[in-house]
Structure formats: C-alpha cells, structure tokens
Design an enzyme around this catalytic site. Sequence first.
Site, PDB file in Angstrom:
ATOM      1  CG  HIS A 171      -2.030  -1.003   1.290  1.00  0.00           C
ATOM      2  ND1 HIS A 171      -2.302  -1.593   2.407  1.00  0.00           N
ATOM      3  CD2 HIS A 171      -2.665  -1.455   0.136  1.00  0.00           C
ATOM      4  CE1 HIS A 171      -3.296  -2.485   2.120  1.00  0.00           C
ATOM      5  NE2 HIS A 171      -3.502  -2.474   0.790  1.00  0.00           N
ATOM      6  CG  PHE A 215       5.505   1.132   6.876  1.00  0.00           C
ATOM      7  CD1 PHE A 215       6.380   1.693   6.062  1.00  0.00           C
ATOM      8  CD2 PHE A 215       5.151   1.888   8.001  1.00  0.00           C
ATOM      9  CE1 PHE A 215       6.995   2.821   6.276  1.00  0.00           C
ATOM     10  CE2 PHE A 215       5.604   2.956   8.226  1.00  0.00           C
ATOM     11  CZ  PHE A 215       6.657   3.571   7.336  1.00  0.00           C
ATOM     12  CG  HIS A 216       0.304  -2.397   4.880  1.00  0.00           C
ATOM     13  ND1 HIS A 216      -1.040  -1.586   4.858  1.00  0.00           N
ATOM     14  CD2 HIS A 216       0.491  -2.294   6.311  1.00  0.00           C
ATOM     15  CE1 HIS A 216      -1.119  -1.144   6.080  1.00  0.00           C
ATOM     16  NE2 HIS A 216      -0.364  -1.472   6.880  1.00  0.00           N
ATOM     17  N   PRO A 217       3.892  -4.959   2.824  1.00  0.00           N
ATOM     18  CG  PRO A 217       6.392  -5.328   3.496  1.00  0.00           C
ATOM     19  CD  PRO A 217       4.915  -4.656   3.711  1.00  0.00           C
TER      20      PRO A 217
END
Length: 541
Positions: free
Chosen positions: A300, A474-476
């Site tokens: 995101h 920070f949503h890998p």
Amino acid sequence: MAGTISLDGQYDYVIVGAGTAGCVLAARLSEDPSVRVLLVEAGGSDRYHWVQIPVGYLYCIGNPRTDWMMRTAPEAGLNGRSLAYPRGKVLGGCTSVNGMIYMRGQAADYDGWRELGNEGWGWSDVLPFFKRSEDYHGPQGEMHSTGGPWKVNRQRLKWKILEAVQAGAGELGIKPRADFNDGDNEGSGFFDVNQHKGVRWNTARGFLRPALKRPNLRVIKHALVERLTMDGNRVTGVEYRASAGFFHVKASSEVILAAGAINSPKLLELSGIGDPERLRSLGIEVNLPRPAVGENLQDHLQIRTVFKVKNTVTLNQLANSWRGKIKIAAEYALMRSGPMSMAPSQFGMFTRSTPGANRPDIEYHVQPLSTEKLGDPLHPFPAITVSVCQLRPSSVGTCHITSTDSDRQPEIRPNYLSTDHDRSVAIAAIRQARQVMATDALRPYEPNELLPGTQFQDDDELLKKIGDIATTIFHPVGTCRMGVDADAVVDPALRVKGVQGLRIVDASIMPRIVSGNTASPVVMIAEKAAAMMRMERKSGQ
C-alpha cells in the site's frame, strides 16, 4: 556447512522468525505438550521502552535497534526515489513497531482468495480464526470474541479536529461506521488498536510470552538463519549463525518460514529454491525450481496531504512547547492516556475513489499532526495529515536476492504507480481529500493545503508531485503466494510445492493484498496454519 555443530535435542517444528506470525505459531503449536518447538529469531528482545509506549513508533522506525533499516530500489513511479522500508527487528516483528491498527480487511478480499481456488480461505472460513485470537473491547457476538490473547481496544484520546473531519466526510456521503471489522469497512470512524491500558500489545506480549513457561518451547534470539538443509526433496532443518558460531538444527516434522514478505523469499533463494536462472547467476545450486518466489510483491502506497489549520489544537503545538511536553508526559505517567498513548493514525475512512468502484478502494489515515516528511520534527504550526492509500493496487513488484551474502538485504522493487489504474486512483484520492477539507464542517478551522499544494491542479502536475511525496505504509505481501496453479509457491495448506517438510506462514502467502492494514490478517493466517498443522498431526498425515 563446515564447522557447524548440532543443537541439543530434536525438534518437531523449527519456526524461522519470531515476528507477527512466528509468535502466534510458537504459542499455538506448543499447546500440544507432545511436540517440541524451536523458534529462531534474528533480532533481539522487545523489552524496550519505546516498543511498549505507543507513540514510540516514532523512535523505533529508523532505529537500528528495532528496525532492519531496509530500503527499496529507486522507484520510477516515485521520481527515482528510494524509500525507507521498516521491518521489525525484535520479538513481535512488525507488531512491535507498527501503527497498532486492528483491521481485518473486507470479506470480498478473502472470498477473492477462495475464488482463485484456495479452498478454506473465504470470509466465512477465516472469520473464526480472527475471533479465536480476539480479546475485543465490546461484547461477544457473531463478529467478535473476548478472552483471546490479541487485545483489541478503543483509543484513549480524542481530537476535535478529527471529529470535524468525520463531519465533513459525512457531507460527502462517507457515513460514520461503528465497526470497521465486520467484513464491510465502508465509512468513517476511529480505529480500534492493539493496546492494553495505554500500552502497545504486540504478538510477543500476547502470544509468545505466556507460552515461554512451557518446557517444550525454546526461543533463540540474535540467530540469523542462513539456509535450509535438505535431504533429497525434503527440508530437514536450518543452519543459522549466532555470536558463538554456526549451528545446525533439525526438524523431524516441519520447518516453518515466518520471516515475512521480504525475508521468507530471501531464505528460499539462498537455499536454492527459486528461479533457476537467477539462482545459477549467483552460483547457487538449484534444489527446487520455483520461479514465482520473490514475485507478486504488493504494498500500500500512501499519499500524505497536509493542511494547516486554525482555531484548534493539534499535536504540533503540544509537542513543540515545554508546557505541552510536560502535560503529555504527566498524562501518560498518571493515566496511560494522552498523546503518548496514541496510534500514528486515530481516525480513518474507507471509501471509493470513483462512483464506479464496486467497493471501497481507498483508505484514509488521518493524524492530528504533520511533518515535512516521515522522521522529521513536527511542524511549528497547527496542522493535520490526511493520508490516502489505494487498497488494491494493480502495480506488482519483486523482491530478490542479489548476493549469497545472508547479511545483505534483497533488492525490493515494489513498482509503485506503474499502471494507469493506480495512477488514476492516486490522482482521484488527492482530489477527494481536498473535497473533504473544503466542507462546511471544516470551515471554522480554515484549512490551508500545504502538501501537495494548491498550485498543483492538473493531472500531470499532481502525478509528478505524488511521486515526490508518496511513501510506503509498510504492508508488503505476496512474495510466496498461495494458489492451486502450477506457478504458486505454496498450496492452500501453506506447504511449499515440490518439497516436503516446509511451510510458509506470513504475509508473503497472500495471493492478493487485503483492503486494510495487514498485521491482524497475518495473525489470522498463523492461527489457521497452526490449527491445520495440529489437525494433520492428530490424523497422522
């Protein structure tokens, strides 16, 4: 590896990574006293005051004590910028440094996974595992449970300016929503958070620490797993490096990778599992050709709009005065409340970038503070940040090793804004944020746009500016995706295809990113995986 020594004892399960998923797995698998579980973590303890204090995320991200300090490769969609890519470096992983927002995503996300052939992963299938963890602040019911290890609470402070943003959004048809986690998160509201009495609640505190008293669970910190060991097509254990040297530990049942969307594909590739051409170019022997390892990276991207405001108090004023700082410290010391107890984003909205969208495709994180860029001091004037992120980007990236050196981070290429669809949604999101701030409810606060700036109006100008200011949220996910097709890395039971004795349980297995924050979906994935593994063991599979 020459010079390795065997660890004492034999383990049924070896879990690599004591992060969001690893702590859950260790706790749940060790509930069975007949199995021995080893949890190996490259980072250190989470017993650090800035981990426990919610506002401490400001001092954990970018801190080598708590953050692996990764960066992306230069991104064309961000005008050649490389972004800091925080990853938790302590027990609890990213739940020790994240924004603490409790969010499941949308029912359609999981139904979409099931429609891809992943039986058992639809909304009705995963809801019981969300509930299994929960200790929800409200009553039990169809959607929520109490008594679990994953604390879910309301936030302990409010801001008038955020309530005004909610009223303004209502003027545009974005209605208040009591619960973002019932499968349909459309609307506005104040985020529930993983906190307890004003203290961060990570998976180390909620799941792992109560389990440490069990004699069948062992945890080793500061131990970097360098590769998997194999015997034919079976994974037999891991080799890791610690201060005392190199060690080899065996797993009689399974090795479970819970190292996250960046480090799980890294470890597979270091172990000869990946694209054969890539591995051979690095001098790595191919143990299992699996070209999809490290592909399908999704994340995101948030676009931070900032508005100066008047006639109200934001954190900027409080944090920039000694009187304000003393008040903040006293409020937290005496009541575990106030700004030190706050999540980075208190208020959120889920809505549609265009009327034609079939469900919400953008998420707002609204904060009563502002900076020039993340990590900078707060502005000396009152302002708020209205961040917008696209929930289901079509831009897909990669994460691959470039060296056999296990200390070197992989090359992270998210490929942000690489599709026309993503660029159009980003532009629409900026325009919608401006509309919210121009509503009657905000008029008393005289909002004045600082970022991106009112001088940027046409699409090309806005897109160029978005490239200058957008950052990861920070949503890998997705780099070892689950599926039934030949290219998928894991099957719906999360077993790596083509080998025995290896499972992956973390955000990397998501075939598509969820429509919201990712921590609690990973907790759910670990809960479901542990239940499947215990059932398989019981049935003798």
